[in-house]
Design a protein around this motif. Structure first.
Motif, PDB file in Angstrom:
ATOM      1  N   TYR A   1       0.839  -1.191   0.000  1.00  0.00           N
ATOM      2  CA  TYR A   1       0.000   0.000   0.000  1.00  0.00           C
ATOM      3  C   TYR A   1       0.877   1.245   0.000  1.00  0.00           C
ATOM      4  O   TYR A   1       1.797   1.356   0.814  1.00  0.00           O
ATOM      5  N   LEU A   2       0.587   2.154  -0.914  1.00  0.00           N
ATOM      6  CA  LEU A   2       1.414   3.352  -1.052  1.00  0.00           C
ATOM      7  C   LEU A   2       0.550   4.602  -0.936  1.00  0.00           C
ATOM      8  O   LEU A   2      -0.500   4.709  -1.584  1.00  0.00           O
ATOM      9  N   LEU A   3       1.002   5.551  -0.115  1.00  0.00           N
ATOM     10  CA  LEU A   3       0.239   6.782   0.102  1.00  0.00           C
ATOM     11  C   LEU A   3       0.714   7.871  -0.852  1.00  0.00           C
ATOM     12  O   LEU A   3       1.911   8.047  -1.069  1.00  0.00           O
ATOM     13  N   ASP A   4      -0.255   8.618  -1.360  1.00  0.00           N
ATOM     14  CA  ASP A   4       0.021   9.655  -2.342  1.00  0.00           C
ATOM     15  C   ASP A   4      -0.695  10.926  -1.889  1.00  0.00           C
ATOM     16  O   ASP A   4      -1.927  10.969  -1.837  1.00  0.00           O
ATOM     17  N   ALA A   5       0.084  11.958  -1.533  1.00  0.00           N
ATOM     18  CA  ALA A   5      -0.509  13.203  -1.018  1.00  0.00           C
ATOM     19  C   ALA A   5      -0.693  14.236  -2.123  1.00  0.00           C
ATOM     20  O   ALA A   5      -1.107  15.364  -1.853  1.00  0.00           O
ATOM     21  N   ASP A   6      -0.398  13.869  -3.347  1.00  0.00           N
ATOM     22  CA  ASP A   6      -0.475  14.838  -4.443  1.00  0.00           C
ATOM     23  C   ASP A   6      -1.923  15.005  -4.903  1.00  0.00           C
ATOM     24  O   ASP A   6      -2.293  14.632  -6.017  1.00  0.00           O
ATOM     25  N   LEU A   7      -2.751  15.558  -4.016  1.00  0.00           N
ATOM     26  CA  LEU A   7      -4.181  15.695  -4.293  1.00  0.00           C
ATOM     27  C   LEU A   7      -4.561  17.168  -4.322  1.00  0.00           C
ATOM     28  O   LEU A   7      -4.054  17.960  -3.527  1.00  0.00           O
ATOM     29  N   GLU A   8      -5.489  17.499  -5.206  1.00  0.00           N
ATOM     30  CA  GLU A   8      -5.953  18.888  -5.365  1.00  0.00           C
ATOM     31  C   GLU A   8      -6.318  19.536  -4.041  1.00  0.00           C
ATOM     32  O   GLU A   8      -6.066  20.707  -3.810  1.00  0.00           O
ATOM     33  N   LYS A   9      -6.962  18.750  -3.152  1.00  0.00           N
ATOM     34  CA  LYS A   9      -7.488  19.392  -1.952  1.00  0.00           C
ATOM     35  C   LYS A   9      -6.416  19.685  -0.911  1.00  0.00           C
ATOM     36  O   LYS A   9      -6.700  20.336   0.091  1.00  0.00           O
ATOM     37  N   ASN A  10      -5.201  19.220  -1.124  1.00  0.00           N
ATOM     38  CA  ASN A  10      -4.105  19.552  -0.210  1.00  0.00           C
ATOM     39  C   ASN A  10      -3.464  20.876  -0.609  1.00  0.00           C
ATOM     40  O   ASN A  10      -3.454  21.249  -1.777  1.00  0.00           O
ATOM     41  N   ARG A  11      -2.875  21.543   0.366  1.00  0.00           N
ATOM     42  CA  ARG A  11      -2.084  22.735   0.059  1.00  0.00           C
ATOM     43  C   ARG A  11      -0.848  22.320  -0.729  1.00  0.00           C
ATOM     44  O   ARG A  11      -0.361  21.195  -0.564  1.00  0.00           O
ATOM     45  N   PRO A  12      -0.281  23.242  -1.524  1.00  0.00           N
ATOM     46  CA  PRO A  12       0.904  22.888  -2.323  1.00  0.00           C
ATOM     47  C   PRO A  12       2.009  22.263  -1.482  1.00  0.00           C
ATOM     48  O   PRO A  12       2.605  21.267  -1.877  1.00  0.00           O
ATOM     49  N   GLU A  13       2.282  22.832  -0.290  1.00  0.00           N
ATOM     50  CA  GLU A  13       3.394  22.281   0.502  1.00  0.00           C
ATOM     51  C   GLU A  13       3.059  20.889   1.050  1.00  0.00           C
ATOM     52  O   GLU A  13       3.959  20.117   1.373  1.00  0.00           O
ATOM     53  N   ASP A  14       1.784  20.572   1.155  1.00  0.00           N
ATOM     54  CA  ASP A  14       1.410  19.227   1.588  1.00  0.00           C
ATOM     55  C   ASP A  14       1.418  18.251   0.410  1.00  0.00           C
ATOM     56  O   ASP A  14       1.792  17.090   0.560  1.00  0.00           O
ATOM     57  N   ARG A  15       1.015  18.744  -0.745  1.00  0.00           N
ATOM     58  CA  ARG A  15       1.095  17.885  -1.945  1.00  0.00           C
ATOM     59  C   ARG A  15       2.531  17.453  -2.170  1.00  0.00           C
ATOM     60  O   ARG A  15       2.801  16.357  -2.647  1.00  0.00           O
ATOM     61  N   ALA A  16       3.475  18.347  -1.830  1.00  0.00           N
ATOM     62  CA  ALA A  16       4.899  18.064  -2.068  1.00  0.00           C
ATOM     63  C   ALA A  16       5.448  16.984  -1.136  1.00  0.00           C
ATOM     64  O   ALA A  16       6.564  16.507  -1.324  1.00  0.00           O
ATOM     65  N   LEU A  17       4.638  16.566  -0.139  1.00  0.00           N
ATOM     66  CA  LEU A  17       5.149  15.563   0.810  1.00  0.00           C
ATOM     67  C   LEU A  17       5.508  14.248   0.124  1.00  0.00           C
ATOM     68  O   LEU A  17       6.374  13.518   0.589  1.00  0.00           O
ATOM     69  N   THR A  18       4.824  13.934  -0.967  1.00  0.00           N
ATOM     70  CA  THR A  18       5.193  12.701  -1.671  1.00  0.00           C
ATOM     71  C   THR A  18       5.785  13.022  -3.037  1.00  0.00           C
ATOM     72  O   THR A  18       5.677  12.240  -3.977  1.00  0.00           O
ATOM     73  N   ALA A  19       6.463  14.181  -3.136  1.00  0.00           N
ATOM     74  CA  ALA A  19       7.095  14.531  -4.417  1.00  0.00           C
ATOM     75  C   ALA A  19       8.313  13.650  -4.676  1.00  0.00           C
ATOM     76  O   ALA A  19       8.495  13.128  -5.766  1.00  0.00           O
ATOM     77  N   GLY A  20       9.153  13.504  -3.662  1.00  0.00           N
ATOM     78  CA  GLY A  20      10.385  12.758  -3.920  1.00  0.00           C
ATOM     79  C   GLY A  20      10.932  12.075  -2.687  1.00  0.00           C
ATOM     80  O   GLY A  20      10.559  12.395  -1.554  1.00  0.00           O
ATOM     81  N   LEU A  21      11.801  11.130  -2.934  1.00  0.00           N
ATOM     82  CA  LEU A  21      12.410  10.313  -1.887  1.00  0.00           C
ATOM     83  C   LEU A  21      13.631  11.033  -1.318  1.00  0.00           C
ATOM     84  O   LEU A  21      14.491  11.479  -2.089  1.00  0.00           O
ATOM     85  N   TYR A  22      13.713  11.126   0.016  1.00  0.00           N
ATOM     86  CA  TYR A  22      14.846  11.753   0.719  1.00  0.00           C
ATOM     87  C   TYR A  22      15.150  13.146   0.185  1.00  0.00           C
ATOM     88  O   TYR A  22      16.301  13.488  -0.070  1.00  0.00           O
ATOM     89  N   ARG A  23      14.096  13.942   0.004  1.00  0.00           N
ATOM     90  CA  ARG A  23      14.305  15.287  -0.503  1.00  0.00           C
ATOM     91  C   ARG A  23      13.786  16.314   0.496  1.00  0.00           C
ATOM     92  O   ARG A  23      13.061  16.001   1.417  1.00  0.00           O
ATOM     93  N   GLY A  24      14.158  17.558   0.259  1.00  0.00           N
ATOM     94  CA  GLY A  24      13.625  18.659   1.042  1.00  0.00           C
ATOM     95  C   GLY A  24      14.389  18.906   2.331  1.00  0.00           C
ATOM     96  O   GLY A  24      15.396  18.263   2.621  1.00  0.00           O
ATOM     97  N   SER A  25      13.869  19.862   3.119  1.00  0.00           N
ATOM     98  CA  SER A  25      14.504  20.270   4.378  1.00  0.00           C
ATOM     99  C   SER A  25      14.221  19.202   5.437  1.00  0.00           C
ATOM    100  O   SER A  25      13.353  18.356   5.256  1.00  0.00           O
ATOM    101  N   PRO A  26      14.937  19.280   6.575  1.00  0.00           N
ATOM    102  CA  PRO A  26      14.627  18.348   7.658  1.00  0.00           C
ATOM    103  C   PRO A  26      13.149  18.418   8.046  1.00  0.00           C
ATOM    104  O   PRO A  26      12.533  17.392   8.346  1.00  0.00           O
ATOM    105  N   GLU A  27      12.579  19.620   8.008  1.00  0.00           N
ATOM    106  CA  GLU A  27      11.159  19.744   8.361  1.00  0.00           C
ATOM    107  C   GLU A  27      10.279  18.983   7.365  1.00  0.00           C
ATOM    108  O   GLU A  27       9.317  18.325   7.743  1.00  0.00           O
ATOM    109  N   ASP A  28      10.626  19.068   6.086  1.00  0.00           N
ATOM    110  CA  ASP A  28       9.876  18.310   5.072  1.00  0.00           C
ATOM    111  C   ASP A  28       9.986  16.806   5.334  1.00  0.00           C
ATOM    112  O   ASP A  28       9.018  16.063   5.227  1.00  0.00           O
ATOM    113  N   ARG A  29      11.209  16.392   5.670  1.00  0.00           N
ATOM    114  CA  ARG A  29      11.436  14.963   5.931  1.00  0.00           C
ATOM    115  C   ARG A  29      10.618  14.504   7.128  1.00  0.00           C
ATOM    116  O   ARG A  29      10.016  13.429   7.125  1.00  0.00           O
ATOM    117  N   LEU A  30      10.603  15.348   8.161  1.00  0.00           N
ATOM    118  CA  LEU A  30       9.829  15.040   9.367  1.00  0.00           C
ATOM    119  C   LEU A  30       8.362  14.842   9.004  1.00  0.00           C
ATOM    120  O   LEU A  30       7.718  13.869   9.393  1.00  0.00           O
TER     121      LEU A  30
END
Ligand SMILES: *Cc1c(COP(=O)(O)O)cnc(C)c1O
Length: 694
Positions: A204-233
């Motif tokens: 089962y794989l979760l995908d946050a890239d949904l219209e109803k999410n804010r852009p910064e939340d959609r980005a949560l499943t943009a890439g593997l091991y990417r972004g700031s420590p806060e994004d990783r958290l």
């Protein structure tokens, strides 16, 4: 048959990733359009969608194709309904086991690049093997819109990171129709739940890239091991908290939770929010730690973690102080000003079953985490080990599989932890083994030439450079491979430490030797990228040109080609930083030999006759001294043992001394370092005790 019907039948095969470890299924798609099959990195859906209608029309009346198709369908049906190893060897109570396996990356096939390296490969092999053995297990992870990244080298060898945007409709993803609302800070992050079917095992794989999410939340499943420590958290909150919510939504009720690496440790907080008591949580949790490299463990300021975890902590009746205590690496020290939450420590404190991934890594981990347990000595730290293994049929090349089938009538689909089909290889003659080696090496040489020329074209090389790129390597030279993530502790450029000595070694026309490299550094790891650039420069040196090659964008396909085709697999980590390593297990299925530092899994496998050990396991305090000493040992082995032995052929043209080592390696390594042995260890040492001990 109607071509549409044919398409439907082919589609229903690739909906189950069983095809990724069955060459006969893959061969069907390759046959439809060999060029598209290669160009799509072996993607069946693309071949079916884009392939020409005329071709489907022709195949729909091709008797031989249709009979092979029926055969594959029959095999898949039989696989699905066969009585499994687990069902035959377990009690009714044991059969109620249900393991939820959480991991941040899964490497299932090159056409679905959702992995960075060894952790993902291990997780993918774990799911496939659980399926083969019938161990009731499901996987939980995230679905990354851009995967990890695609690596290219510019003409100066600098890394260029590309982020392709994948289109899910050419992946065998099934829509579960479920969506979850993961609480995060003061808002909710929505995620859709997709499913990949891996034989009998769902992932089962979760995908946050949904219209109803804010852009910064959609980005949560943009890439593997990417972004700031806060994004990783935040990403890890989605994996742990959201992952568990997804299982609820699906009606899955795991009896055991396996946290594969600390990334998923927030599962434990979510369980506390559901009023599970800590002792019960601990009893039912297996935690596997995967690295002794300090930077490999995620750490977050408790303040930051509390901010995003607030709703979970409130529900779990945990305050910041208690959270800090659960993730404190050094609880004996007086309270810190800026407390830090270490994900590994959070997992250690909430799991009764904990393991490292090789015997040596077990020892290192017990020392490393002694403080967390306040144990009087490392021996008393309750961390064990399960040495990693590889999923045989994923890593066997089709040539090798066919070879064993023809010569020994081996059918790997009948293999099980109780049976050792590798024993039969003692019946192979020196000539058989040497022929296999020669064939595999030649396949590799042609593959490398093509990839190398493609790379040269992409980076805008001249016609003469492209032509040279197409003529690299020789078919009968000793071929040595090195491919892995370019993390600095793996020391990819160690071979080039004394360049004059290496060039001298490689100048003997009677004893040709060549090297193929591949590997990706994390896009933010400048030192790792400098290593790649250094190797790139080596490929351009006059004296090494055409005999040292660096391939771009190391993936499972390149991994399979290199580990099957190379005569020698080189491994030069800084001991004891390689927790296990698995790439060196793959060549041994194909008669390849390891030339490796005594680190990770290798000390358990090396018997003096099945490969070579670089250095003698001594660890110096000074990194410079260690490098010098290890490089010296590497050169001595190459000059005095490896190169001469390979080229010392008998009158029949066969290097019998070399083949003796190949034989020893085939007989001693794969039977131990295979994933079904690993799964059987997890089952008996951890899963079943955790399941029954309620
Ligand atoms: C096997 C494999 C790995 C693991 O390699 P190690 O040498 O164990 O680090 C990583 N990436 C790919 C593509 C692999 O096939």
């Amino acid at each position: 048959m109607n071509p549409e019907k044919l398409k439907e039948r082919l589609k229903s095969i690739h909906q189950n990733l069983w095809w990724t470890w069955n060459h006969s299924a893959q061969a069907l798609y390759a046959e439809i359009d060999p060029v598209l099959w290669e160009a799509s990195n072996h993607n069946p859906a693309i071949v079916l969608e884009v392939g020409s209608p005329a071709r489907m029309e022709a195949l729909s009346t091709d008797k031989s194709f249709l009979s092979r198709l029926s055969n594959v369908e029959k095999n898949l049906r039989e696989y699905a309904k066969a009585k499994t190893w687990f069902s035959k060897s377990s009690t009714a109570k044991e059969r109620r086991l249900r393991v939820a396996y959480f991991c941040s990356e899964f490497a299932l096939h090159e056409s679905m690049p959702q992995y960075a390296g060894g952790l993902g490969v291990l997780a993918g092999d774990h799911l496939k093997t659980a399926s083969d053995l019938g161990i009731p297990l499901l996987g939980v992870g995230l679905l990354y819109r851009h995967g990890y990244y695609r690596q290219e080298f510019q003409s100066d060898g600098a890394t260029r990171a590309l982020y392709p945007e994948f289109c899910w409709n050419v992946w065998p993803l099934q829509d579960t129709g479920k969506e979850i609302a993961c609480p995060m800070g003061t808002r909710t992050v929505w995620a859709k739940v997709w499913q990949l079917q891996v034989g009998r095992v769902p992932l089962y794989l979760l995908d946050a890239d949904l219209e109803k999410n804010r852009p910064e939340d959609r980005a949560l499943t943009a890439g593997l091991y990417r972004g700031s420590p806060e994004d990783r958290l935040r990403q890890q909150i989605l994996l742990g908290v959201g992952g568990l919510m997804a299982l609820d939504a699906l009606g899955e009720k795991p009896t055991v939770f396996h946290l594969n690496e600390g990334h998923a440790a927030f599962v434990q907080l979510e369980r506390m929010r559901r009023n599970e008591c800590l002792s019960k949580i601990k009893k039912s949790t297996v935690f596997t730690t995967h690295t002794p490299v300090p930077a490999g463990h995620d750490r977050y300021p408790v303040k930051l973690a509390s901010k995003w975890l607030r709703p979970v902590l409130r529900g779990a009746e945990l305050n910041a102080k208690r959270l800090a205590a659960l993730g404190d690496e050094n609880p004996q020290e007086p309270t810190k000003k800026e407390p830090v939450l270490c994900m590994t420590v959070l997992a250690l404190n909430t799991a009764n079953q904990v393991n490292g991934v090789s015997a040596l890594h077990g020892v290192v981990s017990r020392e490393m985490w002694q403080k967390v347990y306040d144990a009087p000595s490392p021996e008393e730290v309750p961390i064990g080990h399960v040495t990693n293994g590889v999923h045989m049929r994923t890593w066997l090349s089709s040539t090798t599989e066919e070879f064993y089938r023809k010569k020994l009538r081996v059918d790997w689909s009948k293999d099980s932890p109780d049976e050792n089909l590798w024993k039969r290889t003692d019946k192979l003659s020196d000539g058989d083994l040497w022929d296999l080696r020669t064939t595999l090496r030649s396949e590799l040489v042609h593959f490398v030439r093509k990839m190398n020329a493609d790379q040269a074209i992409r980076r805008g090389a001249t016609a003469s450079e492209i032509s040279k790129a197409q003529q690299v390597l020789e078919e009968d030279a000793l071929t040595i491979g090195f491919a892995r993530r370019f993390a600095t502790y793996k020391r990819a450029p160690l071979l080039f430490k004394d360049i004059k000595r290496l060039e001298r070694m490689m100048s003997d026309v009677n004893c040709p030797v060549q090297f193929v490299f591949a590997g990706k550094a994390h896009p933010d790891d400048k030192d790792g990228q400098a290593y790649a650039q250094k190797i790139f420069k080596m490929t351009q040196r006059m004296a090494l040109r055409g005999r040292v090659v660096l391939l771009e964008d190391y993936d499972m396909r390149i991994g399979r080609m290199l580990t099957s085709g190379c005569d020698v697999w080189l491994n030069t980590p800084l001991r004891p930083h390689e927790a296990s390593g698995t790439s060196g297990m793959k060549p041994t299925l194909h008669g390849g030999l390891n030339l490796s530092i005594l680190d990770g899994w290798w000390p358990e496998a090396w018997n003096k006759k099945n490969g070579w050990a670089i250095g003698n396991g001594i660890e110096f305090k000074s990194r410079a001294r260690q490098d010098t000493s290890d490089a010296e040992s590497l050169y001595e082995l190459l000059e005095n043992e490896v190169i001469p032995l390979f080229h010392k052929t008998g009158r029949d043209g066969i290097p019998h001394g070399w083949v003796r080592r190949m034989r020893n390696s085939i007989q001693t390594v794969p039977s131990q370092f295979r994933a079904d042995r690993m799964l059987s260890d997890y089952l008996h040492r951890y899963y079943l005790p955790a399941h029954l001990n309620k």
